[in-house]
Design a protein around this motif. Structure first.
Motif, PDB file in Angstrom:
ATOM      1  N   ILE A  31       0.857  -1.182   0.000  1.00 44.53           N
ATOM      2  CA  ILE A  31       0.000   0.000   0.000  1.00 44.53           C
ATOM      3  C   ILE A  31       0.895   1.235   0.000  1.00 44.53           C
ATOM      4  O   ILE A  31       1.862   1.314   0.746  1.00 44.53           O
ATOM      5  CB  ILE A  31      -0.943  -0.015   1.224  1.00 44.53           C
ATOM      6  CG1 ILE A  31      -1.943  -1.172   1.083  1.00 44.53           C
ATOM      7  CG2 ILE A  31      -1.670   1.318   1.387  1.00 44.53           C
ATOM      8  CD1 ILE A  31      -2.763  -1.439   2.305  1.00 44.53           C
ATOM      9  N   GLY A  32       0.570   2.179  -0.871  1.00 43.93           N
ATOM     10  CA  GLY A  32       1.344   3.408  -0.986  1.00 43.93           C
ATOM     11  C   GLY A  32       2.359   3.379  -2.109  1.00 43.93           C
ATOM     12  O   GLY A  32       2.837   4.426  -2.541  1.00 43.93           O
ATOM     13  N   ASP A  33       2.709   2.172  -2.607  1.00 43.10           N
ATOM     14  CA  ASP A  33       3.620   2.087  -3.749  1.00 43.10           C
ATOM     15  C   ASP A  33       2.951   2.690  -4.983  1.00 43.10           C
ATOM     16  O   ASP A  33       1.731   2.589  -5.149  1.00 43.10           O
ATOM     17  CB  ASP A  33       3.976   0.629  -4.074  1.00 43.10           C
ATOM     18  CG  ASP A  33       4.934   0.000  -3.074  1.00 43.10           C
ATOM     19  OD1 ASP A  33       5.480   0.726  -2.218  1.00 43.10           O
ATOM     20  OD2 ASP A  33       5.123  -1.231  -3.144  1.00 43.10           O
ATOM     21  N   LYS A  34       3.761   3.301  -5.833  1.00 46.76           N
ATOM     22  CA  LYS A  34       3.261   3.785  -7.115  1.00 46.76           C
ATOM     23  C   LYS A  34       2.882   2.558  -7.951  1.00 46.76           C
ATOM     24  O   LYS A  34       3.636   1.595  -8.024  1.00 46.76           O
ATOM     25  CB  LYS A  34       4.358   4.597  -7.819  1.00 46.76           C
ATOM     26  CG  LYS A  34       3.856   5.430  -8.942  1.00 46.76           C
ATOM     27  CD  LYS A  34       3.243   6.707  -8.406  1.00 46.76           C
ATOM     28  CE  LYS A  34       2.775   7.582  -9.558  1.00 46.76           C
ATOM     29  NZ  LYS A  34       1.540   8.250  -9.287  1.00 46.76           N
ATOM     30  N   ALA A  35       1.695   2.576  -8.545  1.00 45.01           N
ATOM     31  CA  ALA A  35       1.273   1.447  -9.373  1.00 45.01           C
ATOM     32  C   ALA A  35       2.170   1.357 -10.602  1.00 45.01           C
ATOM     33  O   ALA A  35       2.395   2.371 -11.270  1.00 45.01           O
ATOM     34  CB  ALA A  35      -0.184   1.608  -9.790  1.00 45.01           C
ATOM     35  N   PRO A  36       2.720   0.191 -10.891  1.00 45.40           N
ATOM     36  CA  PRO A  36       3.527   0.053 -12.103  1.00 45.40           C
ATOM     37  C   PRO A  36       2.706   0.413 -13.347  1.00 45.40           C
ATOM     38  O   PRO A  36       1.570  -0.036 -13.490  1.00 45.40           O
ATOM     39  CB  PRO A  36       3.920  -1.424 -12.102  1.00 45.40           C
ATOM     40  CG  PRO A  36       3.884  -1.825 -10.666  1.00 45.40           C
ATOM     41  CD  PRO A  36       2.725  -1.042 -10.098  1.00 45.40           C
ATOM     42  N   THR A  37       3.284   1.234 -14.190  1.00 46.03           N
ATOM     43  CA  THR A  37       2.566   1.675 -15.385  1.00 46.03           C
ATOM     44  C   THR A  37       2.543   0.567 -16.425  1.00 46.03           C
ATOM     45  O   THR A  37       3.367  -0.348 -16.398  1.00 46.03           O
ATOM     46  CB  THR A  37       3.209   2.932 -15.991  1.00 46.03           C
ATOM     47  OG1 THR A  37       4.553   2.626 -16.335  1.00 46.03           O
ATOM     48  CG2 THR A  37       3.162   4.102 -15.030  1.00 46.03           C
ATOM     49  N   PHE A  38       1.586   0.649 -17.309  1.00 45.00           N
ATOM     50  CA  PHE A  38       1.502  -0.315 -18.405  1.00 45.00           C
ATOM     51  C   PHE A  38       0.764   0.312 -19.576  1.00 45.00           C
ATOM     52  O   PHE A  38      -0.003   1.262 -19.416  1.00 45.00           O
ATOM     53  CB  PHE A  38       0.782  -1.604 -17.966  1.00 45.00           C
ATOM     54  CG  PHE A  38      -0.647  -1.398 -17.520  1.00 45.00           C
ATOM     55  CD1 PHE A  38      -1.693  -1.391 -18.427  1.00 45.00           C
ATOM     56  CD2 PHE A  38      -0.937  -1.215 -16.177  1.00 45.00           C
ATOM     57  CE1 PHE A  38      -3.009  -1.207 -18.007  1.00 45.00           C
ATOM     58  CE2 PHE A  38      -2.243  -1.021 -15.740  1.00 45.00           C
ATOM     59  CZ  PHE A  38      -3.277  -1.026 -16.665  1.00 45.00           C
ATOM     60  N   GLU A  39       1.044  -0.210 -20.727  1.00 42.69           N
ATOM     61  CA  GLU A  39       0.268   0.037 -21.936  1.00 42.69           C
ATOM     62  C   GLU A  39       0.204  -1.316 -22.609  1.00 42.69           C
ATOM     63  O   GLU A  39       1.229  -1.857 -23.014  1.00 42.69           O
ATOM     64  CB  GLU A  39       0.917   1.074 -22.831  1.00 42.69           C
ATOM     65  CG  GLU A  39       0.056   1.406 -24.034  1.00 42.69           C
ATOM     66  CD  GLU A  39       0.602   2.549 -24.868  1.00 42.69           C
ATOM     67  OE1 GLU A  39      -0.179   3.097 -25.647  1.00 42.69           O
ATOM     68  OE2 GLU A  39       1.796   2.865 -24.759  1.00 42.69           O
ATOM     69  N   SER A  40      -0.980  -1.893 -22.663  1.00 42.90           N
ATOM     70  CA  SER A  40      -1.112  -3.286 -23.070  1.00 42.90           C
ATOM     71  C   SER A  40      -2.297  -3.487 -23.998  1.00 42.90           C
ATOM     72  O   SER A  40      -3.264  -2.730 -23.976  1.00 42.90           O
ATOM     73  CB  SER A  40      -1.307  -4.182 -21.843  1.00 42.90           C
ATOM     74  OG  SER A  40      -0.244  -4.036 -20.939  1.00 42.90           O
ATOM     75  N   GLU A  41      -2.215  -4.562 -24.759  1.00 47.37           N
ATOM     76  CA  GLU A  41      -3.322  -4.965 -25.614  1.00 47.37           C
ATOM     77  C   GLU A  41      -4.346  -5.692 -24.749  1.00 47.37           C
ATOM     78  O   GLU A  41      -3.995  -6.506 -23.900  1.00 47.37           O
ATOM     79  CB  GLU A  41      -2.801  -5.887 -26.721  1.00 47.37           C
ATOM     80  CG  GLU A  41      -3.716  -5.999 -27.910  1.00 47.37           C
ATOM     81  CD  GLU A  41      -4.059  -4.665 -28.566  1.00 47.37           C
ATOM     82  OE1 GLU A  41      -5.254  -4.463 -28.869  1.00 47.37           O
ATOM     83  OE2 GLU A  41      -3.165  -3.834 -28.770  1.00 47.37           O
ATOM     84  N   SER A  42      -5.628  -5.347 -24.968  1.00 48.12           N
ATOM     85  CA  SER A  42      -6.695  -5.982 -24.194  1.00 48.12           C
ATOM     86  C   SER A  42      -7.841  -6.341 -25.135  1.00 48.12           C
ATOM     87  O   SER A  42      -7.826  -5.977 -26.313  1.00 48.12           O
ATOM     88  CB  SER A  42      -7.209  -5.039 -23.101  1.00 48.12           C
ATOM     89  OG  SER A  42      -8.148  -4.127 -23.625  1.00 48.12           O
ATOM     90  N   THR A  43      -8.827  -6.994 -24.585  1.00 50.16           N
ATOM     91  CA  THR A  43     -10.017  -7.340 -25.364  1.00 50.16           C
ATOM     92  C   THR A  43     -10.835  -6.108 -25.732  1.00 50.16           C
ATOM     93  O   THR A  43     -11.752  -6.194 -26.534  1.00 50.16           O
ATOM     94  CB  THR A  43     -10.898  -8.336 -24.586  1.00 50.16           C
ATOM     95  OG1 THR A  43     -11.162  -7.798 -23.280  1.00 50.16           O
ATOM     96  CG2 THR A  43     -10.217  -9.693 -24.452  1.00 50.16           C
TER      97      THR A  43
END
Length: 167
Positions: free
Chosen positions: A10-22
């Protein structure tokens, strides 16, 4: 590969992503100013993963009512994801992380043993990312059944706390 002491907190920066999705290409920044539930699961169309997906589908409207998006993530192919969505009427995006990079960034891969064979697989895990793009809640090694409801309650509590803090 995940060791327990390397888990996101809790409190960590969420890892960023750019991904293919449905639902097409999506990124973490698409959900800034919303709550986001990211749930990582081992494999499309397996019993536990189907239960989990169906429970999130059943509660999806309630998540939407509290300004929350749900995204499922596994290492399955887009073809597998589209088939899973069609068969189970999954209305939220599923991300295909075939190279495991997103799984690695969220620390959900670990060595498993099945019938004496060792392999690296996804530990069923869920994260709530707040409007500020930080981790607000983590669950590692969860049981599929009943988990979606617990996640909904946690997001509701988070939203209530945010509203109190904004007053």
């Amino acid at each position: 590969m995940n060791q327990k002491n390397e888990q996101l907190k809790i409190g960590d920066k969420a890892p960023t992503f750019e991904s293919e999705s449905t639902k097409g290409k999506i990124s973490l920044t698409d959900y800034k100013d919303k709550y986001l539930v990211l749930y990582f699961y081992p494999k499309d169309a397996t019993p536990g993963c189907t239960i989990q997906a169906n429970e999130f589908v059943e509660l999806y409207d309630k998540f939407q009512e509290i300004d929350t998006e749900v995204i499922g993530i596994s290492r399955d192919s887009m073809t597998s994801h589209h088939n899973f969505c069609k068969k189970e009427n999954i209305v939220f995006p599923l991300i295909s992380d075939t190279d495991g990079k997103l799984c690695e960034s969220y620390k959900v891969l670990q060595e498993k043993v099945n019938f004496g064979k060792r392999y690296v697989g996804i530990v069923r895990s869920t994260f709530i990312v707040g409007k500020d793009q930080t981790i607000h809640k983590t669950w590692y090694d969860v049981k599929a059944s009943g988990h979606a409801l617990n996640v909904l309650y946690a997001v509701e509590a988070l939203k209530e706390m945010d509203e109190i803090m904004d007053e």
